[in-house]
Structure formats: structure tokens, C-alpha cells
Design an enzyme around this catalytic site. Structure first.
Site, PDB file in Angstrom:
ATOM      1  N   ASN A  86       0.846  -1.187   0.000  1.00  0.00           N
ATOM      2  CA  ASN A  86       0.000   0.000   0.000  1.00  0.00           C
ATOM      3  C   ASN A  86       0.886   1.242   0.000  1.00  0.00           C
ATOM      4  O   ASN A  86       1.899   1.289   0.697  1.00  0.00           O
ATOM      5  CB  ASN A  86      -0.910  -0.010   1.237  1.00  0.00           C
ATOM      6  N   THR A  94      -1.124   2.608   6.320  1.00  0.00           N
ATOM      7  CA  THR A  94      -1.303   3.099   7.692  1.00  0.00           C
ATOM      8  C   THR A  94       0.010   3.132   8.476  1.00  0.00           C
ATOM      9  O   THR A  94       0.108   3.856   9.461  1.00  0.00           O
ATOM     10  CB  THR A  94      -2.319   2.231   8.463  1.00  0.00           C
ATOM     11  N   HIS A  99       6.532  -2.117   3.767  1.00  0.00           N
ATOM     12  CA  HIS A  99       6.321  -3.537   4.070  1.00  0.00           C
ATOM     13  C   HIS A  99       5.517  -4.171   2.958  1.00  0.00           C
ATOM     14  O   HIS A  99       4.769  -3.498   2.246  1.00  0.00           O
ATOM     15  CB  HIS A  99       5.611  -3.701   5.415  1.00  0.00           C
TER      16      HIS A  99
HETATM   17  P1  5GP Z   1      -0.591  -0.813   5.702  1.00  0.00           P
HETATM   18  O1  5GP Z   1      -2.018  -0.390   5.915  1.00  0.00           O
HETATM   19  O2  5GP Z   1       0.368   0.266   6.166  1.00  0.00           O
HETATM   20  O3  5GP Z   1      -0.303  -1.303   4.333  1.00  0.00           O
HETATM   21  O4  5GP Z   1      -0.383  -2.087   6.610  1.00  0.00           O
HETATM   22  C1  5GP Z   1      -0.099  -2.029   7.963  1.00  0.00           C
HETATM   23  C2  5GP Z   1      -0.522  -3.357   8.528  1.00  0.00           C
HETATM   24  O5  5GP Z   1       0.131  -3.530   9.769  1.00  0.00           O
HETATM   25  C3  5GP Z   1      -2.031  -3.468   8.787  1.00  0.00           C
HETATM   26  O6  5GP Z   1      -2.550  -4.548   8.013  1.00  0.00           O
HETATM   27  C4  5GP Z   1      -2.127  -3.707  10.293  1.00  0.00           C
HETATM   28  O7  5GP Z   1      -3.119  -4.650  10.623  1.00  0.00           O
HETATM   29  C5  5GP Z   1      -0.736  -4.200  10.637  1.00  0.00           C
HETATM   30  N1  5GP Z   1      -0.287  -3.848  11.967  1.00  0.00           N
HETATM   31  C6  5GP Z   1      -0.363  -2.620  12.555  1.00  0.00           C
HETATM   32  N2  5GP Z   1       0.200  -2.662  13.776  1.00  0.00           N
HETATM   33  C7  5GP Z   1       0.636  -3.932  13.954  1.00  0.00           C
HETATM   34  C8  5GP Z   1       1.307  -4.579  15.042  1.00  0.00           C
HETATM   35  O8  5GP Z   1       1.610  -3.996  16.077  1.00  0.00           O
HETATM   36  N3  5GP Z   1       1.613  -5.895  14.864  1.00  0.00           N
HETATM   37  C9  5GP Z   1       1.307  -6.571  13.724  1.00  0.00           C
HETATM   38  N4  5GP Z   1       1.650  -7.866  13.675  1.00  0.00           N
HETATM   39  N5  5GP Z   1       0.677  -5.984  12.689  1.00  0.00           N
HETATM   40  C10 5GP Z   1       0.344  -4.678  12.809  1.00  0.00           C
END
Ligand code: 5GP
Ligand code: ZN
Length: 111
Positions: A86, A94, A99
Site C-alpha cells: 500500500n 497506515t 512492508h
Molecule cells: P498498511 O495499511 O500500512 O499497508 O499495513 C499495515 C498493517 O500492519 C495493517 O494490516 C495492520 O493490521 C498491521 N499492523 C499494525 N500494527 C501492527 C502490530 O503492532 N503488529 C502486527 N503484527 N501488525 C500490525
């Protein structure tokens, strides 16, 4: 990077079981899985956005994709998986630490 949740996970300051780890990346389970299996591949080097890509950062991403190609069967993804990165606000990013999402463990819906 201070106040970065994924840097804290990489540093072990926030405990999170690692399905895979080497000197350049970790693989953990997403805390809010969007598929039966949902992993996050997190480079240990902090950079925030795919849009910052340069040749140095591309090396990090290349390493991650090569490693994923080696380890996906050990993650239960032998039948296939979806790769998502993303980017930015409209991409619903977020966590501003680059990642790679890996989703699988079931037949995924089209999007
Ligand atoms: P993004 O929305 O930035 O592409 O993905 C961030 C992801 O990190 C989300 O799917 C969210 O559920 C995951 N996430 C956020 N905080 C944590 C955490 O403390 N531990 C783990 N294992 N995943 C997290
Ligand atoms: Zn970070």
C-alpha cells in the site's frame, strides 16, 4: 526511526513472533488478518514509502522478493498468494515503514 511501530517490532521493543528472520528482513503475522494467512515482510532498514524508491532501496526490495520466493512454502503459501504494497493516503497505507503484505491460505476474491 523513532516512533515507528515496525522499527520497534524489528528491534524487539514490541514483541511479535517472527515466522522468518535474517539480517535484512522479518516476516510476522498481520495483527488484523485480511485472509486466512496474512503476513507482513518488513525490511529491517527503515524507509517509509514505495514512492521513495531509488537504487539503494530497490536493492532492499529486491532482496525481500527473492527471499519470499524461497520461503513461501514454509509459510503455507504453496498454493499461491497475493502480494500487496500500500502506498500513501489513497493506498490506505497506515504504517509508514515499507512492508510487503502476503495473503493466502485460501482462494482469494478478485479485487
Ligand atoms: P498498511 O495499511 O500500512 O499497508 O499495513 C499495515 C498493517 O500492519 C495493517 O494490516 C495492520 O493490521 C498491521 N499492523 C499494525 N500494527 C501492527 C502490530 O503492532 N503488529 C502486527 N503484527 N501488525 C500490525
Ligand atoms: Zn520504521
Amino acid at each position: 526511526m523513532e516512533n515507528c511501530i515496525f522499527c520497534k517490532i524489528v528491534a524487539g521493543e514490541i514483541p511479535s513472533p517472527r515466522l522468518y528472520e535474517d539480517d535484512k528482513m522479518i516476516v510476522i503475522r498481520d495483527i488484523e488478518p485480511k485472509a486466512k494467512l496474512h503476513y507482513l515482510c518488513i525490511p529491517k532498514t527503515h524507509f517509509a514509502y514505495l514512492s521513495e524508491m531509488d537504487s539503494e532501496k530497490a536493492e532492499i526490495l529486491k532482496y525481500c522478493f527473492e527471499k519470499i520466493a524461497q520461503i513461501y512454502p514454509t509459510l503455507g503459501l504453496e498454493q499461491g498468494y497475493r502480494v500487496i504494497i500500500n502506498q500513501g493516503e489513497n493506498g490506505n497505507q497506515t504504517v509508514p515503514h515499507l512492508h510487503i503484505h502476503l495473503l493466502g491460505g485460501e482462494k482469494l476474491k478478485d479485487f
